[in-house]
Design an enzyme around this catalytic site. Structure first.
Site, mmCIF file in Angstrom:
data_model
loop_
_atom_site.group_PDB
_atom_site.id
_atom_site.type_symbol
_atom_site.label_atom_id
_atom_site.label_comp_id
_atom_site.label_asym_id
_atom_site.label_seq_id
_atom_site.Cartn_x
_atom_site.Cartn_y
_atom_site.Cartn_z
ATOM 1 C CE LYS A 72 -1.661 1.426 4.114
ATOM 2 N NZ LYS A 72 -1.453 3.124 4.529
ATOM 3 C CG ASN A 73 2.347 2.574 3.491
ATOM 4 O OD1 ASN A 73 1.204 2.969 3.282
ATOM 5 N ND2 ASN A 73 2.656 2.472 4.683
ATOM 6 N NE ARG A 113 -1.180 12.018 7.124
ATOM 7 C CZ ARG A 113 -1.213 13.563 7.343
ATOM 8 N NH1 ARG A 113 -1.991 13.955 7.726
ATOM 9 N NH2 ARG A 113 0.060 13.933 6.976
ATOM 10 C CB CYS A 115 -5.333 10.644 10.931
ATOM 11 S SG CYS A 115 -3.583 9.895 11.433
ATOM 12 N NE ARG A 156 0.372 11.100 9.819
ATOM 13 C CZ ARG A 156 -0.287 9.774 9.261
ATOM 14 N NH1 ARG A 156 -1.321 9.372 9.558
ATOM 15 N NH2 ARG A 156 0.325 9.262 8.094
ATOM 16 N N PRO A 157 1.821 16.897 10.801
ATOM 17 C CG PRO A 157 3.936 17.734 11.718
ATOM 18 C CD PRO A 157 2.587 16.772 12.195
ATOM 19 C CB ILE A 158 2.482 19.302 5.584
ATOM 20 C CG1 ILE A 158 1.571 20.679 5.745
ATOM 21 C CG2 ILE A 158 1.652 17.954 5.603
ATOM 22 C CD1 ILE A 158 0.940 20.933 4.803
ATOM 23 C CG ASP A 159 7.052 20.725 10.009
ATOM 24 O OD1 ASP A 159 6.417 19.744 10.013
ATOM 25 O OD2 ASP A 159 8.309 20.959 10.573
ATOM 26 C CG ASP A 198 3.229 1.740 9.435
ATOM 27 O OD1 ASP A 198 3.363 1.865 8.310
ATOM 28 O OD2 ASP A 198 2.887 2.761 10.205
ATOM 29 C CB VAL A 227 7.438 6.998 14.183
ATOM 30 C CG1 VAL A 227 7.316 7.717 12.828
ATOM 31 C CG2 VAL A 227 8.784 6.127 14.114
ATOM 32 N NE ARG A 242 -6.946 4.498 4.961
ATOM 33 C CZ ARG A 242 -6.164 5.155 5.563
ATOM 34 N NH1 ARG A 242 -6.238 5.347 6.923
ATOM 35 N NH2 ARG A 242 -4.984 5.522 5.079
#
Ligand code: EPZ
Length: 422
Positions: free
Chosen positions: A22-23, A93, A117, A122-125, A306, A328, A398
């Site tokens: 999936k990833n 996401r 979530c 889950r920032p995107i900086d 995970d 993490v 998912r």
């Protein structure tokens, strides 16, 4: 709404085939946006997230053909929009990674900010800081990000404050079509990064060093489509490895790359399971009594976050006390309370959980709070006394293709039914 019914106590036996990752497939499908000719992907897993990302691309004018099972043809020759719809992006996401390729192809992109979530903010900086280093102008407001490149996308050297998987993938895609050379330092080294780099290079990109902390990219002016086969899903594989070990079973996991499983293999052996590695198969034999082990999640090649929830399901029935440390994500213990309801003895403090084993788990109704927590509940149900009912199955769908059929094939007593009372 549907639910799973699992009657525990049956050791798993037989063979199970792992699906595509999936990833890996999600960023790779998105990277197909960079090409002006079609790409064909094989070993594509049948997952909700793949259907979701396909819908996002279709809204941009991309043709996505999934008429052949486990194959996807993505044709981005004619992108008609540069803003994916909010309701699709907010549902998953990984859709945020569309920003870079859209910007590279259209010179502008507008996308809703990805929300947090269950497992964290889950920032995107890290994504945005790298984009700005490559000359991208970022404007944020009203829950949206608008990215433009008024002077073009120019290669640069970027140091990542944290080896973010998504940020590494995102900037690799953008830098592939930048002018000049990009050097990315302290990046993620996951196998899925390597898979994306291999696909990008088949498209004509020049990406070197994927799988190491430093990736170097020579920008090119154009990329073409390519045929690509997705790597096996190491997290799905690991979930079945744990299932074999904790049920005291004997399972052959097929279509798996043992080099991707090293942290889990080491821990299962430490706990007393037998793990035999072959070229693309792993044989796991569970011992009657597994021993407690300590787990600390880290970016690859450390123990994968995970796999943390699934491992915790095993540790609650292992002999002795274990400690699980999640480094993490800041909130990835949502499965703890559900396991406690089944009889597990767990206490948490910040990012650490202490487990007292073995607990005798008893079946009851539990929920999936996120994808991997859902997998942990299934594993717990496989060893619990009596029947376990599991709700909120959309999380499971998912990331796990045909999990009921695969577990049934291994002898589990599991079925999926309509949940009449919700
Ligand atoms: C990917 O998420 C995976 N998802 C996750 O798998 C996986 O848990 C995660 O990598 C870590 O391995 C996909 O590949 C689709 P990150 P991603 O950016 O890219 C912080 C599953 O179960 N961070 O490596 O979102 C972040 O908050 C899913 O299959 C920043 O601070 O993960 C987190 O604490 C769950 N700023 C840490 O880094 C940023 O700009 C790791 O996040 C980006 C991330």
């Amino acid at each position: 709404m549907e639910k799973l019914l699992i009657k525990g106590g049956k050791p798993l036996h037989g063979k199970v085939k792992v699906s595509g990752a999936k990833n890996a497939v999600l960023p790779i499908i998105i990277a197909a946006l960079l090409a002006k000719t079609p790409s064909t992907f094989d070993d594509v897993p049948l997952l909700e997230d793949v259907r979701a990302i396909s819908e996002v691309l279709k809204c941009l004018g991309v043709k996505v053909d999934d008429s052949v099972s486990h194959t996807l043809v993505v044709d981005s020759s004619n992108i008609t929009d540069c803003e994916p719809p909010y309701e699709l992006v907010s549902a998953m996401r990984a859709s945020f990674l569309v920003l870079g390729p859209l910007l590279a192809r259209k010179g502008k992109a507008r996308i809703s900010m990805p929300g947090g979530c269950a497992i964290g903010a889950r920032p995107i900086d890290i994504h945005l800081k790298a984009f700005e280093a490559l000359g991208v102008k970022i404007e944020q407001g009203h829950g949206y990000i608008v990215a433009t490149a008024p002077n073009g996308i120019k290669g640069a050297t970027v140091y990542f404050d944290f080896p973010s998987v998504g940020a590494t993938e995102h900037v690799m895609m953008l830098a592939s079509l930048a002018e000049g050379k990009t050097v990315l330092e302290n990046v993620a080294q996951e196998p899925e990064i390597v898979d994306l780099a291999n696909y990008l290079n088949k498209m004509g990109a020049k990406v070197r060093g994927a799988g190491t902390p430093v990736i170097k990219i020579e920008g090119v002016s154009e990329l073409h489509g390519a045929e690509y086969t997705i790597i096996p899903d190491r997290i799905e594989a690991g979930t079945y490895m744990i299932a074999a070990a904790m049920t005291g079973g004997d399972v052959l996991i097929e279509n798996v790359l043992p080099e991707h499983q090293k942290p889990l293999t080491a821990k299962l052996r430490e706990a007393g399971a037998v793990v035999e590695e072959d070229v693309d198969r792993i044989h796991v034999v569970g011992s009657g009594k597994l021993k407690a082990v300590d787990i600390k999640t880290l970016p690859y090649p450390g123990f994968p976050t995970d796999m943390q929830a699934q491992m915790m399901a095993m540790l609650v029935v292992a002999e002795g006390n274990s400690k699980v440390t999640e480094t993490v994500f800041e909130n990835r213990f949502m499965h703890v309370n559900e396991l406690i309801r089944m009889g597990a003895k767990i206490t948490t403090e910040g990012r650490s959980a202490s487990i007292e084993g073995p607990a005798q788990l008893t079946g009851c109704f539990v929920r999936c709070t996120d994808l991997r927590a859902g997998a942990a509940m299934i594993l717990a149900g496989l060893v619990a006394e009596g029947q376990t009912e599991i709700g909120d199955l959309h999380h499971i769908d998912r990331g796990y293709e045909n999990i009921v059929e695969k577990l049934t094939g291994l002898g589990a007593d599991i079925e999926r039914i309509e949940n009449e009372n919700v």
